[in-house]
Every structure is written in C-alpha cells, then in structure tokens.
Write an enzyme that holds these catalytic residues in place. Structure first.
Site, PDB file in Angstrom:
ATOM      1  CE  LYS A  21      39.019  36.623  44.788  1.00  0.00           C
ATOM      2  NZ  LYS A  21      38.494  37.245  45.993  1.00  0.00           N
ATOM      3  CG  ASP A 149      37.906  40.445  46.755  1.00  0.00           C
ATOM      4  OD1 ASP A 149      38.952  40.806  47.332  1.00  0.00           O
ATOM      5  OD2 ASP A 149      37.311  39.383  46.997  1.00  0.00           O
TER       6      ASP A 149
HETATM    7  P1  ATP Z   1      33.021  37.294  47.895  1.00  0.00           P
HETATM    8  O1  ATP Z   1      34.164  36.469  48.383  1.00  0.00           O
HETATM    9  O2  ATP Z   1      33.398  38.615  47.299  1.00  0.00           O
HETATM   10  O3  ATP Z   1      31.867  37.363  48.875  1.00  0.00           O
HETATM   11  P2  ATP Z   1      31.847  35.168  46.328  1.00  0.00           P
HETATM   12  O4  ATP Z   1      32.503  34.627  45.131  1.00  0.00           O
HETATM   13  O5  ATP Z   1      31.807  34.257  47.510  1.00  0.00           O
HETATM   14  O6  ATP Z   1      32.509  36.543  46.623  1.00  0.00           O
HETATM   15  P3  ATP Z   1      29.728  36.358  44.780  1.00  0.00           P
HETATM   16  O7  ATP Z   1      29.310  35.399  43.734  1.00  0.00           O
HETATM   17  O8  ATP Z   1      30.545  37.517  44.364  1.00  0.00           O
HETATM   18  O9  ATP Z   1      30.384  35.567  45.992  1.00  0.00           O
HETATM   19  O10 ATP Z   1      28.396  36.839  45.516  1.00  0.00           O
HETATM   20  C1  ATP Z   1      28.439  37.575  46.726  1.00  0.00           C
HETATM   21  C2  ATP Z   1      27.097  38.261  46.923  1.00  0.00           C
HETATM   22  O11 ATP Z   1      26.966  39.333  45.996  1.00  0.00           O
HETATM   23  C3  ATP Z   1      25.894  37.347  46.698  1.00  0.00           C
HETATM   24  O12 ATP Z   1      25.112  37.402  47.864  1.00  0.00           O
HETATM   25  C4  ATP Z   1      25.133  37.944  45.529  1.00  0.00           C
HETATM   26  O13 ATP Z   1      23.734  37.959  45.741  1.00  0.00           O
HETATM   27  C5  ATP Z   1      25.658  39.396  45.441  1.00  0.00           C
HETATM   28  N1  ATP Z   1      25.774  39.860  44.016  1.00  0.00           N
HETATM   29  C6  ATP Z   1      25.398  41.026  43.524  1.00  0.00           C
HETATM   30  N2  ATP Z   1      25.666  41.122  42.215  1.00  0.00           N
HETATM   31  C7  ATP Z   1      26.250  39.974  41.857  1.00  0.00           C
HETATM   32  C8  ATP Z   1      26.776  39.488  40.629  1.00  0.00           C
HETATM   33  N3  ATP Z   1      26.730  40.176  39.484  1.00  0.00           N
HETATM   34  N4  ATP Z   1      27.318  38.269  40.642  1.00  0.00           N
HETATM   35  C9  ATP Z   1      27.378  37.542  41.789  1.00  0.00           C
HETATM   36  N5  ATP Z   1      26.883  37.961  42.965  1.00  0.00           N
HETATM   37  C10 ATP Z   1      26.333  39.164  43.015  1.00  0.00           C
END
Ligand code: ATP
Length: 302
Positions: A21, A149
């Site tokens: 996204k 999200d």
């Molecule tokens: P957001 O903006 O929603 O925080 P992001 O892209 O910055 O998203 P993600 O990769 O979604 O970050 O990870 C956010 C947190 O979710 C991390 O701390 C991670 O440990 C946890 N998490 C749990 N399951 C997952 C998964 N399947 N993939 C990624 N992160 C995950």
C-alpha cells in the site's frame, strides 16, 4: 492414482496477493482526545506484494518464508496473518484446518502497510475458502480491530481514506502509475514517527472536486501540490530518507518523489516502465544496500 489437487501450488483459488500500500499523499491532523491523529490520504496498491497460499491440514499453522520473513514477529501467533485467520475462525465458529504460507516480500515496518495487507489477504482467502462474504459488517469490524488500514487493504483498490484510515471512498478511475519503490533498509516504527510529529494540518476531509483522476498530467500536477506530513518527523529520525528522495529526483523521467506512510520507503512516479527500471538500476548501483523494486499500480497478472 488420484492427483492431490488440494495441495497443488498453482491452484489459483488458494492463492492471494497482498499488495503493498502506498500513500500518494498523507495529511495528518491534530491528535484527537482518543490519542489518534485524523488523516486524509490517497491510497494505491501495487502489483508488487506479499503472497499467501492455503492448503488443507489438521489444525492451523502459519509458515513464513521469503526475503523479509526473519523480520516478522518471532511468534507466528502474533503475526497479523495468524491473528486474522484465528479471529475469523472465532467469528464464524469454524476450525481453520489449513496451513497458510506467507511469502514475505514487503519490508517490515517500512511504510507500505505490509502487515495490514497480509491480514486483509488472509481474510479474503479464508472467506473464499469458507464461502463467507468478506464485505459483511462482522468481518469488516474484525478487519478494523486488526488495524485501521486493514479495511482499505481488503479492497486493495485506489481509495480516498479518512478517519484514522478506515473510512474509505473508492476511486475506481484513477490513472495507473509506474512506480519505483526505494527503501534504505532501516526499519522505522510508525509510533516513533507520530511521537515526534508536531505540525498538524487542518484537514478538508472531502474528496477534492475538479481533479480529473483519470488524466495522467492533471492527476500528477494535483499530486505535486499535496504532501506527506509525516516526512519531516521521519527524516529527523532517519536522515537517509533525504538521500533516497534526492536520489529519486535526480533520475530521468521521475515526475514526483515522496515518502509513503510513516516511511522510510519512498516512491518515484515515472514516465514509463523503461524509465522506472533504468532509474532503479542507477540508484541500486550507487546504493547496493538499498531495497529497490520497480512496480505499477494495479493487480499482478495471475
Ligand atoms: P503501518 O503504517 O501500518 O504501521 P508499516 O508498513 O510501517 O505499517 P508493517 O510492515 O505493517 O509496517 O509492520 C508494522 C508492525 O506490525 C511491525 O512491528 C511488525 O512486527 C508487525 N507485524 C505483525 N504481523 C506482520 C506481518 N505479517 N507483516 C508485517 N508486519 C507485521
């Protein structure tokens, strides 16, 4: 001998794409009494993403593979993919007798909503397997409980998102974009970025009128006039973001360079796929440690 079609890895009905996204822009308002900041964002999804695959088994198991599997929560039960499956099982009172394999291609804590995308893809996949509509109110409230999200990722279509990201207006006619994703391989926790955010914007919350979202030139000039309000605090925490943005801006054919979400992943919008790939090769040669992917908005070819 009968062929075991249930476990055939190319069975399309048991596969699901978890699209990365991107926030083409992200405006952030003042923190509300509940502690959350209201947002307004134009969200798109890419051909690039994680992949899920489901096969029957006794009880539920989550297997995690792929380049970023090691960065996922250590306990599989804490993974948003597993939480989505077990939550759905409780909701419809069914035992998830299957193994889900998550191929983790999206960098973790990178501003591309990978966890939300995985939870949403798991919900779509299990709903399809059980014949449950994922648009039902109970499933949508499970989704929002997993993360603000997750609902927008359930539809994985371009959208105008407000509230804390959970109020969605689809933008079906949006022009497709050739995008280069660049991540300097430094994780950046969303909470830290919001923790240092000090300049809230006043939000319109209304989908802008008078913008032709289907016309590439008009849409790009509209995007240029927008911003990501989290870029400033993210750059203070992670100064290499400035190098990523200037590296993108220097490339031929780059029309716009911006950070996505809470960073540190940035994207460049390019004239076409060729310019995008050429830019990726040049940035990669100068920065061999960075993660770089050319992609496009839309669904991957099956
Ligand atoms: P957001 O903006 O929603 O925080 P992001 O892209 O910055 O998203 P993600 O990769 O979604 O970050 O990870 C956010 C947190 O979710 C991390 O701390 C991670 O440990 C946890 N998490 C749990 N399951 C997952 C998964 N399947 N993939 C990624 N992160 C995950």
């Amino acid at each position: 001998m009968p062929r075991d079609t249930d476990t055939a890895p190319d069975d399309v009905s048991r596969r699901e794409h978890a699209a990365a996204k991107l926030n083409l822009f992200l405006h952030v308002g003042a923190r509300a009494p509940d502690g959350f900041h209201p947002l307004e964002s134009l969200v798109v999804f890419t051909e690039f993403g994680d992949r899920l695959h489901l096969e029957p088994s006794k009880g539920f198991r989550l297997r995690r593979i792929g380049p970023f599997a090691d960065a996922l929560p250590a306990a599989a039960a804490d993974d948003l993919t597993a939480r989505a499956v077990t939550g759905l099982g409780e909701l419809v009172a069914r035992v998830p007798d299957f193994t889900v394999t998550l191929e983790k291609n999206i960098p973790v804590a990178a501003g591309m909503g990978g966890g939300s995308a995985d939870a949403a893809a798991a919900i779509r996949l299990v709903c399809r397997t059980w014949g449950v509509p994922f648009e039902s109110p109970d499933v949508l409230s499970l989704a929002v409980g997993l993360g603000a999200d997750v609902p927008v990722c359930l539809y994985s279509e371009p959208a105008w998102a407000t509230g804390v990201g959970e109020q969605i207006t689809p933008l079906p006619g949006l022009t497709d974009l050739d995008l280069l994703l660049v991540n300097p391989r430094v994780p950046l926790a969303t909470g830290h970025v919001f923790g240092t955010f000090t300049s809230p914007a006043s939000l319109d919350r209304m989908l802008p009128t008078g913008v032709d979202f289907a016309a590439p030139a008009a849409f790009l000039s509209y995007l240029e006039s927008q911003r990501n309000d989290l870029a400033e605090p993210a750059r203070a925490l992670c100064p290499v973001i400035d190098d990523v943005l200037s590296g993108l801006e220097r490339q031929d054919g780059c029309r716009l360079a911006r950070m996505s979400g809470s960073g540190p992943t940035c994207f460049g919008v390019f004239d076409d796929r060729v310019a995008c790939e050429r830019a990726g090769a040049a940035i990669g040669a100068a920065n061999p440690d960075w993660w770089i992917i050319p992609t496009r908005t839309g669904q991957p070819a099956v």
